[in-house]
Design a protein around this motif. Structure first.
Motif, PDB file in Angstrom:
ATOM      1  N   THR A 171     -27.360  23.352 -18.697  1.00  0.00           N
ATOM      2  CA  THR A 171     -28.330  24.286 -18.758  1.00  0.00           C
ATOM      3  C   THR A 171     -28.016  25.759 -18.088  1.00  0.00           C
ATOM      4  O   THR A 171     -27.867  26.957 -18.748  1.00  0.00           O
ATOM      5  CB  THR A 171     -29.693  24.086 -18.072  1.00  0.00           C
ATOM      6  N   SER A 188     -30.803  25.022 -23.753  1.00  0.00           N
ATOM      7  CA  SER A 188     -31.946  26.071 -23.199  1.00  0.00           C
ATOM      8  C   SER A 188     -32.776  25.304 -22.162  1.00  0.00           C
ATOM      9  O   SER A 188     -32.837  24.197 -22.249  1.00  0.00           O
ATOM     10  CB  SER A 188     -32.593  26.772 -24.338  1.00  0.00           C
ATOM     11  N   GLU A 189     -33.660  26.046 -21.438  1.00  0.00           N
ATOM     12  CA  GLU A 189     -34.372  25.690 -20.554  1.00  0.00           C
ATOM     13  C   GLU A 189     -35.720  24.762 -21.184  1.00  0.00           C
ATOM     14  O   GLU A 189     -36.112  23.773 -20.636  1.00  0.00           O
ATOM     15  CB  GLU A 189     -35.046  26.583 -19.792  1.00  0.00           C
ATOM     16  N   ASN A 190     -35.977  25.082 -22.621  1.00  0.00           N
ATOM     17  CA  ASN A 190     -36.896  24.530 -23.307  1.00  0.00           C
ATOM     18  C   ASN A 190     -36.285  23.420 -24.077  1.00  0.00           C
ATOM     19  O   ASN A 190     -37.050  22.665 -25.074  1.00  0.00           O
ATOM     20  CB  ASN A 190     -37.705  25.502 -24.154  1.00  0.00           C
ATOM     21  N   TRP A 219     -34.934  17.926 -21.686  1.00  0.00           N
ATOM     22  CA  TRP A 219     -35.502  18.084 -20.457  1.00  0.00           C
ATOM     23  C   TRP A 219     -36.852  17.311 -20.270  1.00  0.00           C
ATOM     24  O   TRP A 219     -37.464  16.768 -19.401  1.00  0.00           O
ATOM     25  CB  TRP A 219     -35.856  19.538 -19.971  1.00  0.00           C
ATOM     26  N   MET A 241     -37.286  28.296 -14.016  1.00  0.00           N
ATOM     27  CA  MET A 241     -36.830  27.842 -15.161  1.00  0.00           C
ATOM     28  C   MET A 241     -37.560  27.420 -16.333  1.00  0.00           C
ATOM     29  O   MET A 241     -37.054  27.060 -17.725  1.00  0.00           O
ATOM     30  CB  MET A 241     -35.402  27.114 -14.794  1.00  0.00           C
ATOM     31  N   LEU A 255     -38.368  24.202 -16.741  1.00  0.00           N
ATOM     32  CA  LEU A 255     -37.623  22.954 -17.064  1.00  0.00           C
ATOM     33  C   LEU A 255     -38.672  21.769 -17.313  1.00  0.00           C
ATOM     34  O   LEU A 255     -39.385  21.408 -16.622  1.00  0.00           O
ATOM     35  CB  LEU A 255     -36.525  22.484 -15.881  1.00  0.00           C
ATOM     36  N   LYS A 285     -40.921  32.066 -20.969  1.00  0.00           N
ATOM     37  CA  LYS A 285     -40.115  32.635 -20.056  1.00  0.00           C
ATOM     38  C   LYS A 285     -40.001  34.324 -20.325  1.00  0.00           C
ATOM     39  O   LYS A 285     -40.323  34.532 -21.626  1.00  0.00           O
ATOM     40  CB  LYS A 285     -38.531  31.947 -20.349  1.00  0.00           C
TER      41      LYS A 285
END
Length: 713
Positions: free
Chosen positions: A498, A504-506, A510, A573, A575, A581
């Motif tokens: 990441t 991506s954080e999305n 995750w 972030m 996560l 964001k």
């Protein structure tokens, strides 16, 4: 104790594992295997002492007033099961075979270990079960201690619940006393040291090594891993040839995050092993058993302790001697020293290249191959940056995501292979030796070629292949629920992906990883009096906060600055959270700047000597903070957080203090690891933010010199 004699025994002279000339009586049993046999008797109990493959004594105890229902042949089978599993633990599964290949190499490696593991658990239950009437503590120690070392006792309770659920779902009609449950068996073993009556004679009949192993197991059953580590160091001081104790000491040192203790364990036995190797070199037919595997463990301890040059030479020697037994551990030792010295290209070639993968792909013990593959993916990201993301992401999906996506209960255990898929030597080269003899060089001319062929081609994982309970046990051990170590490795790699901009954080990965953490933590907290079930494993305990929900904040808010910093990093972030964001093109609000700056200060507390960064921070609801020491973890696992996450947060915060903290960390990294391209790239980004464009350009040129690829921060 005296040697037991029989009409079929003869006294011989041999060179033992400790290099001493000994007299022993070779007792011919049903399997035609030579085992040294001794017997001893007290007023209440009698014992029979056999030798395992490494020449260590294994004691079988039974009351003198009862009949020993376990005859010599069954004891011999138990010793063979012990030998196979001990070698599997020491080599991390490379000496285990017959795993089914229907679900890929990684599952095949896990299945191979599960076969040997189910075998020794069934043997341990036969001798240490509630109705066995006899007692052999080392069978239980060998079957249970390696698991608790890495997972803790609450995870073992979880496995027992899975076993009981499996028995109910399969409608087994047998009594619950016949269920092979791991934790009750371990508890019965350690209780022998404190029992009264007949069991009170047990310590008098056991060897000092066996008593110390039981004491270490007792500490592990209370999650006192630091005390267990002291016991293993005691064993190594008295019995430097105990390779099992060396492997367990290394495992515990890793869990508690004490590289100095790993170095101490390695150096305590290094000269002893080297002396035995030199002495054994003059006997072409008596190769010292397990030398290469033991040497690999010593090299790993030296690498973890920062003795890189000595570790490299020893690891290369172990690989050159017999990579079939030492490949996985030697590869781990080399990867640690390559990472510590910044030799990124060599590390990537070692763990990601085809030839390198062959060294560890059979290491199925608690997903050790997965761990090394994760290290390899991080080497690729350090070498190539974002351009190496496809390869690193494929490694994550192949090794980690697959085990997290499909629950173990929905998976079917592969069928065992009819013969060996992997062989330690080529066909025709064994010369009629057993598996153990082929790997470690012992000769036994009493076996016929047909007997050896039968052993090589079958190698049953348990005495009754049709037993449904053993099959259920084998299936569970093949598809273990994610261990804390597995989730830790997955989190470190996905965080690294990441931060490198690969995912991506999305990303849905995750969410899957978050579900894995929540599931295992909820299971570990059942029947546990401890609010923090991973307190014995500091790194896993801290990383569990990265994906914690907001309502779980109070559970760890007052535990440590570092854990609080990971929680706030995960929240900022987003996560594993469905949060919106902020756009990177818009200026960061002052409040968000302060939050990112706070993350930098909190995470800096993980580094020894940087506790001053948290001097102005107060945690909500905390009276006192347990932050007297930095986070106990190895540098290779801390680096994705300290080197990458702190710099990531500092560049976003853009405050002068945060950037200077990041600059000092980058300066340390490029000094200690000057050949690492990623370290120079991060340094250039931080220098740009500080306004030093000339130094930043020089850092970028150094990055291009040592590597290639697109970088992202």
């Amino acid at each position: 104790r005296v040697f037991s004699r029989s009409s079929r025994s003869k006294c011989t002279s041999r060179i033992g594992i400790h290099g001493k000339k000994e007299l022993s009586y070779d007792v011919h049993v049903n399997s035609n295997r030579k085992i040294r046999c001794l017997s001893s008797t007290t007023s209440a109990a009698s014992s029979t002492c056999l030798e395992d493959f490494f020449g260590e004594s294994i004691t079988f105890i039974h009351p003198v007033t009862s009949i020993d229902h376990n005859d010599r042949s069954s004891k011999n089978e138990a010793i063979e099961a012990l030998d196979s599993f001990q070698l599997g633990i020491i080599t991390r599964g490379k000496t285990c075979f017959e795993g089914g290949d229907s679900e890929g190499d990684s599952i095949q490696a896990s299945h191979s270990v599960a076969i040997a593991w189910a075998n020794i658990l069934s043997q341990a239950f036969a001798f240490n079960g509630p109705d066995s009437g006899s007692f052999c503590p080392m069978l239980t120690v060998a079957a249970v201690a390696p698991l608790i070392c890495q997972t803790g006792v609450d995870y073992v309770r979880y496995l027992d619940r899975c076993l009981m659920a499996s028995s109910k779902s399969n409608n087994f009609n047998n009594s619950s006393k016949t269920d092979i449950l791991i934790l009750p068996m371990a508890q019965r073993a350690v209780q022998q040291l404190h029992s009264k009556g007949i069991a009170a004679q047990t310590p008098n009949l056991l060897s000092n090594r066996e008593i110390l192993h039981l004491k270490a197991l007792n500490e592990l059953l209370h999650n006192r891993h630091q005390d267990a580590l002291s016991k293993y160091l005691h064993i190594l001081s008295l019995h430097p040839g105990d390779v099992l104790a060396l492997a367990l000491a290394m495992d515990v040192a890793y869990v508690v995050g004490k590289p100095v203790m790993a170095l101490r364990a390695a150096t305590a036995v290094s000269r002893y092993i080297e002396e035995r190797r030199q002495r054994g070199a003059s006997f072409s037919s008596l190769f010292i058993s397990g030398y290469n595997a033991a040497s690999a463990w010593v090299s790993l301890g030296l690498a973890l302790g920062g003795k890189y040059r000595d570790a490299e030479s020893l690891a290369q020697m172990a690989l050159g001697g017999d990579s079939s037994s030492s490949g996985g551990i030697a590869a781990a030792a080399l990867s640690v020293l390559y990472d510590g010295e910044g030799r990124i290209t060599e590390g990537a070639s070692l763990l990601v290249g085809f030839d390198g993968i062959q060294r560890y792909k059979d290491c199925g013990w608690l997903a050790y191959d997965v761990k090394l593959a994760g290290w390899g993916a991080r080497f690729v990201l350090d070498r190539d940056g974002e351009s190496g993301g496809n390869l690193a992401l494929r490694i994550y999906d192949d090794y980690f995501a697959d085990r997290l996506t499909l629950p173990a209960a929905q998976r079917t255990c592969p069928h065992k292979t009819q013969g060996f898929v992997r062989r330690a030597v080529k066909a025709g080269e064994s010369g009629g030796k057993t598996i153990l003899q082929t790997l470690f060089g012992f000769e036994d001319k009493t076996k016929s070629a047909q007997q050896e062929s039968d052993i090589i081609s079958t190698n049953k994982g348990y005495k009754d292949p049709q037993s449904h309970k053993i099959i259920a046990l084998e299936s569970l051990l093949t598809f273990l629920p994610p261990t804390p170590q597995f989730l830790t490795d997955a989190t470190l790699l996905l965080l690294r992906l990441t931060l490198a901009g690969v995912v991506s954080e999305n990303d849905e990965r995750w969410n899957t990883l978050k579900d894995g953490w929540k599931s295992i933590l909820s299971e570990l907290q059942k029947d546990s009096s401890c609010v923090q079930p991973l307190h014995f494993f500091p790194l896993a305990d801290a990383l569990s906060a990265l994906l914690a929900d907001a309502n779980e904040h109070d559970n760890f808010a007052a535990t440590s600055y570092f854990k609080q910093g990971l929680f706030e990093l995960g929240k900022l972030m987003s996560l594993g959270r469905n949060a919106t964001k902020e756009s990177k093109s818009q200026p960061l609000p002052a409040q968000k700047q302060e939050e990112w700056s706070r993350v930098v200060s909190l995470l800096s507390s993980a580094v020894e000597g940087r506790e001053w960064a948290t001097s102005r921070i107060r945690l909500a609801g905390s009276g006192s903070i347990n932050n007297t020491n930095h986070l106990a973890a190895f540098d290779q696992d801390l680096r994705p957080i300290v080197d990458h996450a702190i710099c990531h947060a500092a560049v976003i915060a853009k405050t002068y203090e945060s950037l200077n903290i990041a600059r000092s960390i980058c300066s340390e990294s490029v000094t200690l690891r000057p050949n690492c391209p990623e370290s120079w790239w991060r340094y250039s980004i931080v220098l740009d933010e500080l306004g030093d464009s000339v130094a930043a350009q020089n850092a970028r040129m150094a990055c291009k010199t040592f590597g290639s690829g697109v970088r992202n921060l």
